[in-house]
Design a protein around this motif. Structure first.
Motif, PDB file in Angstrom:
ATOM      1  N   CYS A 102       1.019  -1.029  -0.034  1.00 57.55           N
ATOM      2  CA  CYS A 102      -0.119  -0.205  -0.046  1.00 57.55           C
ATOM      3  C   CYS A 102       0.671   1.310   0.105  1.00 57.55           C
ATOM      4  CB  CYS A 102      -0.802   0.022   1.244  1.00 57.55           C
ATOM      5  SG  CYS A 102      -2.001  -1.405   1.413  1.00 57.55           S
ATOM      6  N   LEU A 103       0.638   2.215  -0.931  1.00 50.52           N
ATOM      7  CA  LEU A 103       1.327   3.417  -0.785  1.00 50.52           C
ATOM      8  C   LEU A 103       0.476   4.750  -0.752  1.00 50.52           C
ATOM      9  CD1 LEU A 103       3.154   2.488  -4.498  1.00 50.52           C
ATOM     10  CD2 LEU A 103       3.922   1.995  -1.991  1.00 50.52           C
ATOM     11  N   PRO A 104       0.204   4.724   0.689  1.00 54.10           N
ATOM     12  CA  PRO A 104      -0.730   6.004   0.954  1.00 54.10           C
ATOM     13  C   PRO A 104       0.080   7.380   0.540  1.00 54.10           C
ATOM     14  CG  PRO A 104       0.118   4.983   2.750  1.00 54.10           C
ATOM     15  CD  PRO A 104       0.459   4.151   1.731  1.00 54.10           C
ATOM     16  N   GLU A 105      -0.799   8.349   0.266  1.00 49.90           N
ATOM     17  CA  GLU A 105      -0.077   9.674   0.034  1.00 49.90           C
ATOM     18  C   GLU A 105      -0.219  10.546   1.258  1.00 49.90           C
ATOM     19  OE1 GLU A 105       1.956  10.327  -2.415  1.00 49.90           O
ATOM     20  OE2 GLU A 105       1.583   8.446  -3.643  1.00 49.90           O
ATOM     21  N   ASP A 106      -1.281  10.156   2.116  1.00 49.30           N
ATOM     22  CA  ASP A 106      -1.423  11.158   3.182  1.00 49.30           C
ATOM     23  C   ASP A 106      -1.965  10.385   4.514  1.00 49.30           C
ATOM     24  OD1 ASP A 106      -4.417  10.731   3.009  1.00 49.30           O
ATOM     25  OD2 ASP A 106      -4.246  12.425   1.418  1.00 49.30           O
ATOM     26  N   PRO A 107      -2.022  11.041   5.642  1.00 46.78           N
ATOM     27  CA  PRO A 107      -2.417  10.360   6.822  1.00 46.78           C
ATOM     28  C   PRO A 107      -3.647   9.522   6.667  1.00 46.78           C
ATOM     29  CG  PRO A 107      -1.233  12.351   7.578  1.00 46.78           C
ATOM     30  CD  PRO A 107      -1.410  12.500   6.124  1.00 46.78           C
ATOM     31  N   GLU A 108      -4.669  10.142   6.201  1.00 43.99           N
ATOM     32  CA  GLU A 108      -6.166   9.525   5.784  1.00 43.99           C
ATOM     33  C   GLU A 108      -5.819   8.340   5.060  1.00 43.99           C
ATOM     34  OE1 GLU A 108      -5.317  12.700   5.320  1.00 43.99           O
ATOM     35  OE2 GLU A 108      -6.090  13.675   7.232  1.00 43.99           O
TER      36      GLU A 108
END
Length: 289
Positions: free
Chosen positions: A31-37
């Motif tokens: 998983c490559l999230p871009e922000d805390p959400e």
């Protein structure tokens, strides 16, 4: 595997190495999230998979906080591969420093249960919290003095070209000589406070005793370790006051505190409670002993 965006930007090579080692030893979903959400959503959608956080201390704290708020922390062991600029917390918890060693520990390590400090605003502390926050040295700030402090040099009379140049030269010299004293973060002022520190309802230090520092850390048996350092006099060093207990309350003047690379406050009062064995971290077998 949840890869923190800060880790990807600061050390992409270590991220790649960790990903390769983990993928070679287990079935992984990246998983490559871009922000805390997005980071929180990735953890929430993990299903039965064991979460592995690739990132620094802030990413580890974020993962623990998310699982704590979802009340899923006790049933979910975390793994972490430290990548980034702030990694002292992960190392102090027994996680290997290099990406290869840390990734192998994820594959072959064991779960060690750890105590957790939870405050009255539902925040969590994994390591040691400090009051006041550790001072950060800042570059001296230059302050203009004399005429430069009152208005621009262009305020000189029209036609006084040579005089204006002379004035500018003097002002430039003054700016290099007059230095504003460095400030502590948040305008903290003197490094002493009047605080009341209570452990399990018993007062350890009251408001009549100035203190230089307070530290609180979760132990390994459901009790927090508390150290209060009273303000020492000239040429003397005060003996620290030590205590331990399940709840710690600090109150008094507005104060800031730093825990797990995050500064919080100002607050007038805060209570921390120990949750024994509240979370699990995968570490090498020898680090769990």
């Amino acid at each position: 595997m949840v890869i923190d965006p800060v880790a990807r930007r600061t050390d992409g090579e270590s991220v790649r190495i960790a990903k390769d080692v983990l993928s070679a030893g287990a079935v992984t979903k990246v998983c490559l999230p871009e922000d805390p959400e997005e980071f929180a959503r990735a953890l929430a959608r993990r299903g039965s998979r064991r979460p592995v956080v690739v990132g620094d201390d802030r990413a580890l704290l974020r993962a623990v906080s998310v699982l704590h708020r979802r009340r899923e922390l006790d049933a979910c062991a975390l793994s972490v591969v430290p990548v980034g600029d702030v990694m002292s917390l992960a190392r102090s918890l027994g996680v290997p420093a290099g990406p290869v060693a840390a990734a192998r520990a994820v594959l072959d390590g064991v779960v060690r249960r750890r105590d957790l400090l939870v405050d009255d605003s539902d925040g969590v502390v994994l390591g040691t919290l400090h009051i006041p926050p550790p001072a950060v040295r800042q570059a001296p700030q230059i302050r203009a003095a004399g005429p430069a402090a009152d208005g621009p040099a262009d305020a000189a009379p029209v036609g006084a070209g040579a005089g204006r140049e002379w004035l500018r030269t003097c002002q430039s010299l003054v700016r290099t000589l007059v230095v504003r004293p460095p400030r502590t973060p948040g305008g903290a002022g003197p490094r002493s406070s009047r605080l009341r520190v209570e452990v399990d309802g018993e007062t350890v230090v009251d408001l009549d005793q100035p203190v230089e520092a307070v530290s609180v850390a979760p132990g390994d048996s459901g009790r927090a370790q508390v150290q209060v350092r009273p303000l020492s006099g000239p040429g003397a060093e005060a003996t620290p006051v030590l205590a331990e207990g399940r709840t710690v309350t600090v109150s008094g003047a507005h104060f800031r505190y730093r825990a797990d690379a995050v500064e919080s406050g100002p607050v007038r009062t805060r209570t921390w409670t120990v949750r024994e064995g509240a979370w699990g971290l995968v570490v090498p077998g020898d680090a769990a002993e």
